[in-house]
Enzyme design. Structure first.
Site, mmCIF file in Angstrom:
data_model
loop_
_atom_site.group_PDB
_atom_site.id
_atom_site.type_symbol
_atom_site.label_atom_id
_atom_site.label_comp_id
_atom_site.label_asym_id
_atom_site.label_seq_id
_atom_site.Cartn_x
_atom_site.Cartn_y
_atom_site.Cartn_z
ATOM 1 N N ASP A 57 -8.467 -4.413 -6.618
ATOM 2 C CA ASP A 57 -7.998 -3.471 -5.599
ATOM 3 C C ASP A 57 -8.848 -2.209 -5.684
ATOM 4 O OD1 ASP A 57 -6.577 -1.484 -4.125
ATOM 5 O OD2 ASP A 57 -4.712 -2.565 -4.458
ATOM 6 N N SER B 192 0.836 -1.186 0.000
ATOM 7 C CA SER B 192 0.000 0.000 0.000
ATOM 8 C C SER B 192 0.883 1.252 0.000
ATOM 9 C CB SER B 192 -0.974 -0.048 1.175
ATOM 10 O OG SER B 192 -1.990 0.915 1.021
ATOM 11 N N HIS C 154 -7.163 -5.098 -2.237
ATOM 12 C CA HIS C 154 -6.153 -4.359 -1.501
ATOM 13 C C HIS C 154 -5.925 -5.118 -0.189
ATOM 14 C CE1 HIS C 154 -3.901 -0.606 -1.220
ATOM 15 N NE2 HIS C 154 -4.152 -0.614 0.077
#
Length: 168
Positions: free
Chosen positions: A102, A27, A135
């Protein structure tokens, strides 16, 4: 950190081998790891440590934001201080893994970053796209994440073996 190499320098007395240093992040950490990997020894990024060697052996980037976000045209220059703005021929070997679902960093942005690196870098760029991956795909143990870990392990071993046979 101090020592013979000065503040912030990785030396054997601390158990670190600066010739075997990989950065990894996911991230926002992926964004930071990739900027650091692509900007070694740039005084702008290391105030107070301008003479420290900040080069790395490689980078491992999971589901990051690399310079283009939802709806940004991928052919436009990357926003300031984003990894896509620092792609260069001497970029270290990099692994990028990103899920197709994501909801925070786009898979298109990850694809574009990998493609830019592949066009310019003389080192390996590995891109793994995880179908249906979200994600934070690494938060929960799964066979998919085990495969990613195995791939990263193989990548790091390959990079280190290639370095040892080339003498760098």
């Amino acid at each position: 950190m101090g020592g013979a190499g000065g503040p912030g320098v990785l030396t054997p007395e601390y158990g670190a081998d600066p010739t075997r240093l990989f950065l990894a992040g996911s991230s926002a950490g992926s964004n930071i790891a990739s900027v650091c990997a692509l900007t070694p020894n740039d005084p702008k990024f290391q105030p107070g440590f301008e003479s420290a060697d900040t080069s790395v052996t490689g980078a491992i980037c999971f589901y990051g934001y690399y310079g283009h976000y939802f709806g940004d045209p991928p052919d436009e220059p990357a926003p300031a201080l984003q990894p896509q703005g620092y792609v260069h021929p001497d970029a270290p070997p990099i692994v990028i893994a990103h899920g197709t679902r994501d909801g925070l960093g786009t898979v298109e942005g990850a694809r574009n970053f990998a493609a830019q690196l592949r066009r310019v870098s003389k080192n390996a760029v590995v891109y793994a796209e995880l179908p249906g991956g979200l994600h934070s795909f690494d938060v929960y143990h799964s066979p998919r994440f085990e495969a990613v870990v195995d791939g990263v392990d193989a990548f790091a071993a390959w990079v280190l073996a290639a370095r040892s046979t080339s003498g760098s």
